[in-house]
Design a protein around this motif. Structure first.
Motif, PDB file in Angstrom:
ATOM      1  N   THR A 181     -80.904  23.024  24.550  1.00  0.00           N
ATOM      2  CA  THR A 181     -81.357  22.960  23.161  1.00  0.00           C
ATOM      3  C   THR A 181     -82.779  23.489  23.021  1.00  0.00           C
ATOM      4  N   LEU A 182     -83.673  23.025  23.873  1.00  0.00           N
ATOM      5  CA  LEU A 182     -85.068  23.480  23.806  1.00  0.00           C
ATOM      6  C   LEU A 182     -85.200  24.966  24.128  1.00  0.00           C
ATOM      7  N   THR A 183     -84.413  25.443  25.066  1.00  0.00           N
ATOM      8  CA  THR A 183     -84.432  26.870  25.399  1.00  0.00           C
ATOM      9  C   THR A 183     -83.962  27.701  24.217  1.00  0.00           C
ATOM     10  N   THR A 184     -82.917  27.229  23.555  1.00  0.00           N
ATOM     11  CA  THR A 184     -82.403  27.938  22.386  1.00  0.00           C
ATOM     12  C   THR A 184     -83.463  28.051  21.305  1.00  0.00           C
ATOM     13  N   ILE A 185     -84.156  26.963  21.053  1.00  0.00           N
ATOM     14  CA  ILE A 185     -85.224  26.990  20.057  1.00  0.00           C
ATOM     15  C   ILE A 185     -86.309  27.974  20.486  1.00  0.00           C
ATOM     16  N   ALA A 186     -86.685  27.949  21.744  1.00  0.00           N
ATOM     17  CA  ALA A 186     -87.747  28.835  22.241  1.00  0.00           C
ATOM     18  C   ALA A 186     -87.370  30.309  22.118  1.00  0.00           C
ATOM     19  N   MET A 210     -93.046  27.855  32.669  1.00  0.00           N
ATOM     20  CA  MET A 210     -94.349  27.235  32.525  1.00  0.00           C
ATOM     21  C   MET A 210     -95.336  28.212  31.910  1.00  0.00           C
ATOM     22  N   LYS A 211     -95.241  29.475  32.311  1.00  0.00           N
ATOM     23  CA  LYS A 211     -96.151  30.479  31.772  1.00  0.00           C
ATOM     24  C   LYS A 211     -95.990  30.601  30.260  1.00  0.00           C
ATOM     25  N   LEU A 212     -94.761  30.639  29.790  1.00  0.00           N
ATOM     26  CA  LEU A 212     -94.491  30.745  28.357  1.00  0.00           C
ATOM     27  C   LEU A 212     -95.048  29.530  27.621  1.00  0.00           C
ATOM     28  N   ILE A 213     -94.858  28.356  28.183  1.00  0.00           N
ATOM     29  CA  ILE A 213     -95.339  27.136  27.541  1.00  0.00           C
ATOM     30  C   ILE A 213     -96.855  27.125  27.453  1.00  0.00           C
ATOM     31  N   THR A 214     -97.528  27.434  28.554  1.00  0.00           N
ATOM     32  CA  THR A 214     -98.986  27.361  28.546  1.00  0.00           C
ATOM     33  C   THR A 214     -99.616  28.445  27.698  1.00  0.00           C
ATOM     34  N   GLU A 215     -99.009  29.610  27.631  1.00  0.00           N
ATOM     35  CA  GLU A 215     -99.582  30.701  26.850  1.00  0.00           C
ATOM     36  C   GLU A 215     -99.245  30.619  25.375  1.00  0.00           C
ATOM     37  N   LYS A 216     -98.090  30.092  25.016  1.00  0.00           N
ATOM     38  CA  LYS A 216     -97.632  30.130  23.631  1.00  0.00           C
ATOM     39  C   LYS A 216     -97.734  28.793  22.904  1.00  0.00           C
ATOM     40  N   SER A 217     -97.910  27.721  23.613  1.00  0.00           N
ATOM     41  CA  SER A 217     -97.897  26.415  22.984  1.00  0.00           C
ATOM     42  C   SER A 217     -99.307  25.941  22.658  1.00  0.00           C
ATOM     43  N   THR A 218     -99.454  25.360  21.489  1.00  0.00           N
ATOM     44  CA  THR A 218    -100.765  24.849  21.098  1.00  0.00           C
ATOM     45  C   THR A 218    -101.018  23.456  21.667  1.00  0.00           C
ATOM     46  N   ASN A 219     -99.980  22.674  21.850  1.00  0.00           N
ATOM     47  CA  ASN A 219    -100.136  21.295  22.328  1.00  0.00           C
ATOM     48  C   ASN A 219     -99.357  21.016  23.600  1.00  0.00           C
ATOM     49  N   GLY A 220     -99.039  22.031  24.371  1.00  0.00           N
ATOM     50  CA  GLY A 220     -98.196  21.804  25.530  1.00  0.00           C
ATOM     51  C   GLY A 220     -96.792  21.472  25.077  1.00  0.00           C
ATOM     52  N   PHE A 221     -96.044  20.807  25.888  1.00  0.00           N
ATOM     53  CA  PHE A 221     -94.677  20.449  25.548  1.00  0.00           C
ATOM     54  C   PHE A 221     -94.574  18.936  25.414  1.00  0.00           C
ATOM     55  N   GLN A 222     -95.458  18.355  24.613  1.00  0.00           N
ATOM     56  CA  GLN A 222     -95.531  16.907  24.456  1.00  0.00           C
ATOM     57  C   GLN A 222     -94.216  16.318  23.955  1.00  0.00           C
ATOM     58  N   GLY A 223     -93.527  17.048  23.087  1.00  0.00           N
ATOM     59  CA  GLY A 223     -92.274  16.539  22.543  1.00  0.00           C
ATOM     60  C   GLY A 223     -91.223  16.281  23.598  1.00  0.00           C
ATOM     61  N   VAL A 224     -91.253  17.048  24.659  1.00  0.00           N
ATOM     62  CA  VAL A 224     -90.282  16.855  25.737  1.00  0.00           C
ATOM     63  C   VAL A 224     -90.534  15.526  26.426  1.00  0.00           C
ATOM     64  N   ARG A 225     -91.797  15.193  26.608  1.00  0.00           N
ATOM     65  CA  ARG A 225     -92.127  13.911  27.238  1.00  0.00           C
ATOM     66  C   ARG A 225     -91.627  12.744  26.390  1.00  0.00           C
ATOM     67  N   ARG A 226     -91.656  12.921  25.082  1.00  0.00           N
ATOM     68  CA  ARG A 226     -91.251  11.851  24.178  1.00  0.00           C
ATOM     69  C   ARG A 226     -89.748  11.843  23.941  1.00  0.00           C
ATOM     70  N   TYR A 227     -89.056  12.854  24.452  1.00  0.00           N
ATOM     71  CA  TYR A 227     -87.619  12.942  24.217  1.00  0.00           C
ATOM     72  C   TYR A 227     -86.943  11.725  24.829  1.00  0.00           C
ATOM     73  N   CYS A 255     -78.270  12.801  31.079  1.00  0.00           N
ATOM     74  CA  CYS A 255     -77.855  14.181  30.886  1.00  0.00           C
ATOM     75  C   CYS A 255     -79.076  15.008  30.518  1.00  0.00           C
ATOM     76  N   TRP A 256     -79.493  15.840  31.432  1.00  0.00           N
ATOM     77  CA  TRP A 256     -80.696  16.646  31.216  1.00  0.00           C
ATOM     78  C   TRP A 256     -80.360  18.052  30.752  1.00  0.00           C
ATOM     79  N   SER A 257     -79.163  18.528  31.041  1.00  0.00           N
ATOM     80  CA  SER A 257     -78.827  19.913  30.708  1.00  0.00           C
ATOM     81  C   SER A 257     -78.774  20.143  29.197  1.00  0.00           C
ATOM     82  N   LEU A 258     -78.286  19.185  28.443  1.00  0.00           N
ATOM     83  CA  LEU A 258     -78.169  19.360  27.001  1.00  0.00           C
ATOM     84  C   LEU A 258     -79.537  19.557  26.335  1.00  0.00           C
ATOM     85  N   PRO A 259     -80.542  18.711  26.598  1.00  0.00           N
ATOM     86  CA  PRO A 259     -81.857  18.982  25.998  1.00  0.00           C
ATOM     87  C   PRO A 259     -82.504  20.262  26.523  1.00  0.00           C
ATOM     88  N   VAL A 260     -82.266  20.613  27.785  1.00  0.00           N
ATOM     89  CA  VAL A 260     -82.816  21.863  28.325  1.00  0.00           C
ATOM     90  C   VAL A 260     -82.244  23.055  27.571  1.00  0.00           C
TER      91      VAL A 260
END
Length: 131
Positions: free
Chosen positions: A33-38, A1-18, A26-31
């Protein structure tokens, strides 16, 4: 959460829309994937990457437990396969710093870091799509 709030300009809105129709429970696959991108993003401190990897490593234990028990009577083969894929991908990301056999540093080195943060994230995302 700290990384998201400090580094993100718009929060993690894309995750909500996923919305993954194929692997709905299956939640592990997007987790993974998103971690890899981060962790591939340039200009993220090593300590922050280590902290994120540690948090995801701990959290995936619970995600997997929930996935396995969420639809225990209505388990689809697709969801079971997605969890296995997610587990293998996570092992590569966490231990080998690779995504589908490609070193994440190699992908990060292709990013133009003089662009805005949003453009940088899009570049990383597109590089993953290309691989």
């Amino acid at each position: 959460m700290k990384l998201i709030t400090e580094k993100s300009t718009n929060g993690f809105q894309g995750v909500r829309r996923y919305d993954n129709k194929v692997y709905q429970d299956c939640w592990s696959l997007p987790v993974v994937t998103l971690t890899t991108i981060a962790v591939t993003l340039p200009n993220i401190k090593k300590a922050e990457v280590k902290s994120l990897l540690k948090s995801v490593r701990e959290g995936l234990k619970y995600v997997t437990l929930v996935e396995e028990n969420f639809n225990a009577t209505d388990e689809s083969i697709q969801n079971a396969a997605a969890r296995q894929v997610g587990a293998r991908l996570w092992e590569d990301v966490d231990l080998r710093h690779k995504w589908l056999g490609i070193r994440m540093k190699e992908i990060a080195s292709q990013v133009n870091t003089t662009t805005s943060q949003v453009d940088t994230i899009l570049q990383v995302f597109n590089l993953f799509l290309d691989h």
